[in-house]
Design a protein around this motif. Structure first.
Motif, PDB file in Angstrom:
ATOM      1  N   VAL A  46      47.420   8.571  58.485  1.00  0.00           N
ATOM      2  CA  VAL A  46      46.502   7.438  58.340  1.00  0.00           C
ATOM      3  C   VAL A  46      45.063   7.941  58.273  1.00  0.00           C
ATOM      4  O   VAL A  46      44.273   7.508  57.428  1.00  0.00           O
ATOM      5  CB  VAL A  46      46.673   6.440  59.501  1.00  0.00           C
ATOM      6  N   LEU A  47      44.724   8.871  59.166  1.00  0.00           N
ATOM      7  CA  LEU A  47      43.372   9.427  59.169  1.00  0.00           C
ATOM      8  C   LEU A  47      43.086  10.181  57.869  1.00  0.00           C
ATOM      9  O   LEU A  47      41.984  10.095  57.317  1.00  0.00           O
ATOM     10  CB  LEU A  47      43.186  10.365  60.376  1.00  0.00           C
ATOM     11  N   SER A  48      44.080  10.903  57.377  1.00  0.00           N
ATOM     12  CA  SER A  48      43.926  11.623  56.108  1.00  0.00           C
ATOM     13  C   SER A  48      43.665  10.645  54.969  1.00  0.00           C
ATOM     14  O   SER A  48      42.825  10.899  54.089  1.00  0.00           O
ATOM     15  CB  SER A  48      45.185  12.445  55.803  1.00  0.00           C
ATOM     16  N   ALA A  85      53.781  23.426  43.631  1.00  0.00           N
ATOM     17  CA  ALA A  85      53.488  24.586  44.478  1.00  0.00           C
ATOM     18  C   ALA A  85      53.693  24.241  45.949  1.00  0.00           C
ATOM     19  O   ALA A  85      54.234  25.052  46.719  1.00  0.00           O
ATOM     20  CB  ALA A  85      52.055  25.057  44.238  1.00  0.00           C
ATOM     21  N   GLY A  86      53.269  23.031  46.340  1.00  0.00           N
ATOM     22  CA  GLY A  86      53.472  22.611  47.719  1.00  0.00           C
ATOM     23  C   GLY A  86      54.940  22.503  48.076  1.00  0.00           C
ATOM     24  O   GLY A  86      55.360  22.881  49.178  1.00  0.00           O
ATOM     25  N   ALA A  87      55.740  21.995  47.135  1.00  0.00           N
ATOM     26  CA  ALA A  87      57.182  21.886  47.374  1.00  0.00           C
ATOM     27  C   ALA A  87      57.825  23.266  47.516  1.00  0.00           C
ATOM     28  O   ALA A  87      58.665  23.487  48.401  1.00  0.00           O
ATOM     29  CB  ALA A  87      57.832  21.115  46.230  1.00  0.00           C
ATOM     30  N   LEU A  88      57.428  24.185  46.647  1.00  0.00           N
ATOM     31  CA  LEU A  88      57.969  25.538  46.724  1.00  0.00           C
ATOM     32  C   LEU A  88      57.565  26.221  48.023  1.00  0.00           C
ATOM     33  O   LEU A  88      58.374  26.896  48.668  1.00  0.00           O
ATOM     34  CB  LEU A  88      57.495  26.369  45.522  1.00  0.00           C
ATOM     35  N   LEU A  89      56.306  26.063  48.414  1.00  0.00           N
ATOM     36  CA  LEU A  89      55.830  26.659  49.656  1.00  0.00           C
ATOM     37  C   LEU A  89      56.559  26.080  50.856  1.00  0.00           C
ATOM     38  O   LEU A  89      56.944  26.809  51.784  1.00  0.00           O
ATOM     39  CB  LEU A  89      54.323  26.425  49.789  1.00  0.00           C
ATOM     40  N   GLY A  90      56.766  24.754  50.835  1.00  0.00           N
ATOM     41  CA  GLY A  90      57.487  24.120  51.932  1.00  0.00           C
ATOM     42  C   GLY A  90      58.924  24.576  52.025  1.00  0.00           C
ATOM     43  O   GLY A  90      59.464  24.775  53.124  1.00  0.00           O
ATOM     44  N   THR A  91      59.570  24.774  50.873  1.00  0.00           N
ATOM     45  CA  THR A  91      60.952  25.245  50.850  1.00  0.00           C
ATOM     46  C   THR A  91      61.056  26.674  51.381  1.00  0.00           C
ATOM     47  O   THR A  91      61.969  27.011  52.129  1.00  0.00           O
ATOM     48  CB  THR A  91      61.521  25.190  49.423  1.00  0.00           C
ATOM     49  N   ALA A  92      60.083  27.507  50.992  1.00  0.00           N
ATOM     50  CA  ALA A  92      60.146  28.920  51.359  1.00  0.00           C
ATOM     51  C   ALA A  92      59.714  29.183  52.801  1.00  0.00           C
ATOM     52  O   ALA A  92      60.348  29.977  53.514  1.00  0.00           O
ATOM     53  CB  ALA A  92      59.275  29.738  50.402  1.00  0.00           C
ATOM     54  N   SER A 121      48.016  16.527  48.534  1.00  0.00           N
ATOM     55  CA  SER A 121      48.494  16.026  49.821  1.00  0.00           C
ATOM     56  C   SER A 121      49.157  14.662  49.686  1.00  0.00           C
ATOM     57  O   SER A 121      50.184  14.385  50.309  1.00  0.00           O
ATOM     58  CB  SER A 121      47.323  15.937  50.801  1.00  0.00           C
ATOM     59  N   GLU A 122      48.564  13.805  48.844  1.00  0.00           N
ATOM     60  CA  GLU A 122      49.087  12.447  48.697  1.00  0.00           C
ATOM     61  C   GLU A 122      50.510  12.438  48.145  1.00  0.00           C
ATOM     62  O   GLU A 122      51.352  11.658  48.587  1.00  0.00           O
ATOM     63  CB  GLU A 122      48.176  11.637  47.777  1.00  0.00           C
ATOM     64  N   PHE A 123      50.796  13.318  47.178  1.00  0.00           N
ATOM     65  CA  PHE A 123      52.081  13.278  46.489  1.00  0.00           C
ATOM     66  C   PHE A 123      53.102  14.283  47.014  1.00  0.00           C
ATOM     67  O   PHE A 123      54.278  14.211  46.674  1.00  0.00           O
ATOM     68  CB  PHE A 123      51.875  13.527  44.990  1.00  0.00           C
TER      69      PHE A 123
END
Length: 388
Positions: A99-101, A146-153, A18-20
């Protein structure tokens, strides 16, 4: 190593992802929520600030709670913030959730660091730390791409939902893994008053370890944050090679933190005496050879190995130096990590805007590492004799 350590590492993996992950999602977020990319970038800054402030604040607030309760509460807050962020149509609310995260992430990591050291013998803090931080390094290898790929798709909101869902197995793992015995071990060590634990911050050895950890981590994040333009514009590689470089860096960092974990308890001087100068040399060579694609990819891997090997050893020194603050020492280590993570990119960006070129962040990393090495030389005995 005890099973609970791996459950803690799983949660750190989710939080590290989540951070990156925002680096690849900001344009989509900016477009959908009708803000500029620069404004969307405040999401990253808010997270970094929340991490620095959240570690000591959350650790102090929950220091009388059983560690399992604190860890679960932080994990639920983290998951809930991502669920709300995934559903909100307002940028302002998304900013609040980041911020909460960050507060939840910082609190979790601070308590996890303290708890991890109670699950192993006193002379194995470094190994426990290496397992915990391996969650972050694996996040850079697998979670962020994986997060980047999921976000793109499927859109950036899907990535936020995925982070919330991944908290579920970590939640049950912690519930089962952090036993009553582990909780009692941790809380029995929490007898000092908060004022006594805070007074540890006046100890020169603790300040030394925190400063060195922040400097080393600052150099790492200065170079890591601005790696993409080095790959595409200096080395002349296609954009797809940015992901390759990030994976190489993540793989090196995982191996570095794992290797250092086996040495940093009993032979910290060896890790620092060998790894520190090699780390500095690597930043200089990287800056000089960045235009060579093969050299760049190899050096990115090597620097990941060295930076996390040396950095994790220094953070282990924080835990040893703050042994008199059993409920707060994890927050001191977390603060040192994140001061570097917040300051490094700022210094790297400053180098870019001053017209020093795209390699300015790498030279910033070299400068910060040089400063750390100079301090190490002057304070060598105080740094390496910390044992308990």
């Amino acid at each position: 190593m005890p099973f609970p350590l791996y459950m803690l590492a799983l949660a750190v993996f989710v939080m590290g992802t989540s951070e990156f992950m925002l680096a690849g999602l900001l344009p989509a977020i900016a477009t959908e929520l009708d803000v500029s990319v620069g404004t969307a970038g405040l999401l990253t800054s808010a997270f970094a600030v929340g991490m620095v402030i959240g570690a000591p604040v959350m650790a102090a607030f929950a220091r009388q709670w059983p560690p399992r309760l604190t860890l679960v509460a932080c994990l639920l807050l983290f998951a809930g913030s991502h669920a709300i962020g995934a559903a909100t149509p307002a940028f302002s609310l998304l900013l609040i959730t980041r911020v909460l995260s960050a507060l939840a992430n910082a609190g979790f990591l601070a308590v996890a660091l303290s708890t991890a050291t109670t699950l192993v013998p006193p002379n194995q803090k470094g190994r426990a730390l290496s397992i915990l931080l391996s969650g972050t390094t694996i996040a850079t290898i697998a979670g962020v791409p994986a997060g980047a790929l999921l976000g793109t798709a499927l859109g950036w909101r899907t990535t936020f939902w995925a982070i919330a869902i991944l908290c579920v197995p970590a939640f049950f793992g912690i519930i089962r893994g952090i036993t009553n015995k582990a909780r009692q071990s941790a809380t029995s060590a929490s007898s000092p008053k908060l004022s006594a634990e805070l007074s540890e911050l006046a100890r020169p050895r603790l300040i030394l370890a925190m400063v060195l950890g922040a400097l080393t981590n600052g150099g790492t994040f200065a170079a890591f944050t601005f790696l993409a333009p080095v790959v595409t514009e200096i080395a002349g590689l296609a954009e797809g090679w940015v992901s390759v470089a990030l994976v190489m860096f993540g793989t090196g960092s995982f191996l570095g933190v794992t290797t250092a974990g086996r040495l940093s308890d009993q032979r910290p001087g060896l890790v620092l005496a060998v790894g520190g100068p090699l780390l500095l040399t690597g930043w200089i060579v990287l800056a000089l050879l960045a235009s060579n694609p093969v050299a760049l990819v190899v050096l990115v891997f090597v620097q990941g190995f060295l930076s996390f090997g040396v950095g994790s050893t220094l953070i282990t020194r924080v835990l040893y130096a703050a042994s008199g603050a059993p409920t707060m020492n994890g927050s001191y280590a977390t603060a040192a990590l994140n001061i570097g993570a917040a300051a490094g990119p700022v210094l790297g960006a400053f180098g870019l805007v001053t017209g020093l070129g795209l390699l300015a962040p790498v030279w910033v990393a070299a400068a910060l590492t040089t400063t750390a090495l100079a301090i190490m030389v002057l304070t060598w005995r105080s740094l390496t004799v910390i044992r308990n």
